[in-house]
Design a protein around this motif. Structure first.
Motif, PDB file in Angstrom:
ATOM      1  N   ALA A 215      30.990  56.235  -2.267  1.00  0.00           N
ATOM      2  CA  ALA A 215      31.852  56.007  -3.430  1.00  0.00           C
ATOM      3  C   ALA A 215      31.225  56.592  -4.697  1.00  0.00           C
ATOM      4  N   ASP A 220      35.782  61.258  -0.423  1.00  0.00           N
ATOM      5  CA  ASP A 220      36.905  60.455   0.050  1.00  0.00           C
ATOM      6  C   ASP A 220      36.775  60.146   1.543  1.00  0.00           C
ATOM      7  N   ASN A 248      33.709  47.210  -3.813  1.00  0.00           N
ATOM      8  CA  ASN A 248      34.878  47.951  -3.351  1.00  0.00           C
ATOM      9  C   ASN A 248      34.472  49.145  -2.474  1.00  0.00           C
ATOM     10  N   PRO A 250      34.083  51.748   0.545  1.00  0.00           N
ATOM     11  CA  PRO A 250      35.040  52.303   1.517  1.00  0.00           C
ATOM     12  C   PRO A 250      34.541  52.135   2.960  1.00  0.00           C
ATOM     13  N   ARG A 308      39.565  55.207   2.179  1.00  0.00           N
ATOM     14  CA  ARG A 308      39.412  56.529   1.550  1.00  0.00           C
ATOM     15  C   ARG A 308      40.160  56.612   0.223  1.00  0.00           C
ATOM     16  N   ARG A 309      41.243  55.839   0.105  1.00  0.00           N
ATOM     17  CA  ARG A 309      42.011  55.843  -1.154  1.00  0.00           C
ATOM     18  C   ARG A 309      41.348  54.993  -2.228  1.00  0.00           C
ATOM     19  N   GLY A 310      40.235  54.361  -1.905  1.00  0.00           N
ATOM     20  CA  GLY A 310      39.542  53.546  -2.888  1.00  0.00           C
ATOM     21  C   GLY A 310      40.014  52.116  -2.951  1.00  0.00           C
ATOM     22  N   GLU A 311      40.665  51.635  -1.878  1.00  0.00           N
ATOM     23  CA  GLU A 311      41.203  50.270  -1.880  1.00  0.00           C
ATOM     24  C   GLU A 311      40.248  49.260  -1.263  1.00  0.00           C
TER      25      GLU A 311
END
Length: 429
Positions: A215, A220, A248, A250, A308-311
């Protein structure tokens, strides 16, 4: 030459298709046994419930009981998921899977099982010191392994032979450590597949730290950590959950719940379904039918996609069954009943996909026969490779314990040398 069937393409989209090369041989030992999805532990709110051997609830079923994402039934039928179903989001990740890819998934499971059986036999013959079989867990491992992208990073335990296969690690490279001739057998950075981790649960922390670095680097890619139901009771795993949530990270936590932590059943480990633990740390948890390769593929794609979307992190509990012993030093007949295994054999992950391939006319007998021959070739190659390895140094364990040596270690070495010599004396009689 790698045995991996799917060409791993960098930066695949998470919705991309998983395993298999067009026209690869796919099928095999349909009579072999694995595991199934009987008997999920129902219940929420911390109430302890009994297990049942009835078929678990499918994607269309909802309510207060434990929910199980299932896209392929034990009878080999695709589960129709309505667009408004809570599980439609997962099903969308395999909606366009092709017959070639299905055959590839099947081939992966069959060859992984054949390799695993050969390794077990080699240990029984004295060629390996120990082996941890994956029998029954092929769908969870192949489905999740095929969901990864080339730039993702995998942190396994010591049983992820199917995931190693998906990452392109040659099966023979997994055996050196179990023979005692190396400390791993492959370059982790060559396949983004970390060395096997024997310390229970520690890899969850390693994966979380690596994901935090990913991150910070602005990449990604995703990270996935594998562990078992027993490891979920370790403090390292809880600490990893907390760090991953707060930062957060990944990372996907993939728990293969094979019902037994050596001889301890789920009922003696947890009061709630394992996937629900994620709620307390602030990220989603999903229970998937771990004997359903399509569901395992779909849910892992979903989890890696959101990472990968940062969620942030997600926990997947793959509800499966360890068909064999914990390791070859274990005797499961001392703590579990045969009828439990029989119930799970009816939900064999390989037989389940074969039934679907046959009913959908995606494979014929020639296809299955060809893979059977290929699996025997693999078994022979593995056997020959192990027997060509050097014998382990039996005295290496005494080296480097202390920098300057130690009298007690010297004494133990002498005792072991005498014990070894007694066998030579007996053979000379």
């Amino acid at each position: 030459m790698t045995e991996s069937t799917a060409a791993r393409k960098p930066r695949r989209s998470a919705g991309s298709k998983a395993a298999g090369t067009t026209g690869t041989k796919a099928a095999g030992t349909a009579g072999t046994k694995a595991a199934g999805t009987a008997g999920t532990k129902a219940g929420t709110g911390g109430k302890r419930t009994t297990r049942t051997t009835s078929t678990t609830r499918t994607a269309a079923a909802k309510g207060s009981e434990t929910e199980l994402v299932q896209l392929l039934t034990p009878e080999g039928e695709r589960v129709e998921t309505a667009k408004d179903s809570a599980y439609a989001e997962y099903a969308a990740y395999v909606a366009d899977i092709t017959p070639d890819e299905l055959r590839g998934l099947y081939r992966d499971m069959v060859l992984t099982r054949r390799f695993d059986a050969e390794a077990t036999a080699l240990q029984r013959q004295g060629e390996l010191g120990l082996w941890a079989s994956l029998l029954g867990q092929e769908a969870a491992q192949i489905g999740s392994g095929r969901a990864t992208r080339e730039d993702d990073y995998v942190f396994p335990t010591y049983r992820e032979h199917g995931v190693a296969w998906c990452r392109g690690v040659d099966p023979t490279n997994l055996l050196g450590m179990f023979r005692g001739v190396n400390n791993g057998g492959w370059d982790p950075n060559g396949n983004n597949f970390h060395l096997y981790t024997i310390v229970i649960g520690s890899q969850a922390l390693h994966a979380t730290g690596y994901a935090m670095g990913v991150a910070k680097d602005g990449a990604d890619s995703g990270v996935i950590a594998y562990f078992g139901d027993g490891a979920s009771s370790q403090g390292d795993v809880s600490e990893a959950f907390n760090f991953a949530a707060v930062y957060n990270a990944p990372v996907v936590f993939f728990c293969q719940n094979n019902q037994w932590a050596i001889s301890e059943s789920n009922e003696k480990q947890t009061r709630v379904p394992l996937y629900q633990r994620a709620q307390g740390f602030g990220f989603p948890g999903v229970r998937v039918d771990g004997n359903d390769v399509l569901a395992s593929l779909a849910v892992t794609r979903w989890a890696l996609d959101r990472a990968r979307r940062g969620e942030g992190p997600a926990l997947i509990e793959a509800y499966t069954y360890r068909m064999g012993a914990h390791t070859t030093s274990d005797d499961p007949s001392r703590y579990r009943h045969d009828d439990e295994r029989v119930a799970w054999e009816a939900k064999d992950p390989i037989l389940r996909l074969r039934r679907y391939l046959e009913s959908a006319h995606h494979a014929d007998e020639g296809f299955f026969a060809e893979l059977e021959a290929e699996s025997e070739t693999l078994g022979k190659r593995v056997r020959e490779a192990v027997r060509a390895m050097p014998d382990p140094d039996r005295f290496a364990i005494f080296e480097n314990v202390y920098a300057d040596g130690h009298a007690l270690v010297d004494e133990e070495r002498a005792q072991f040398a005498a014990y070894q010599a007694s066998f030579a004396d007996a053979e000379g009689v």
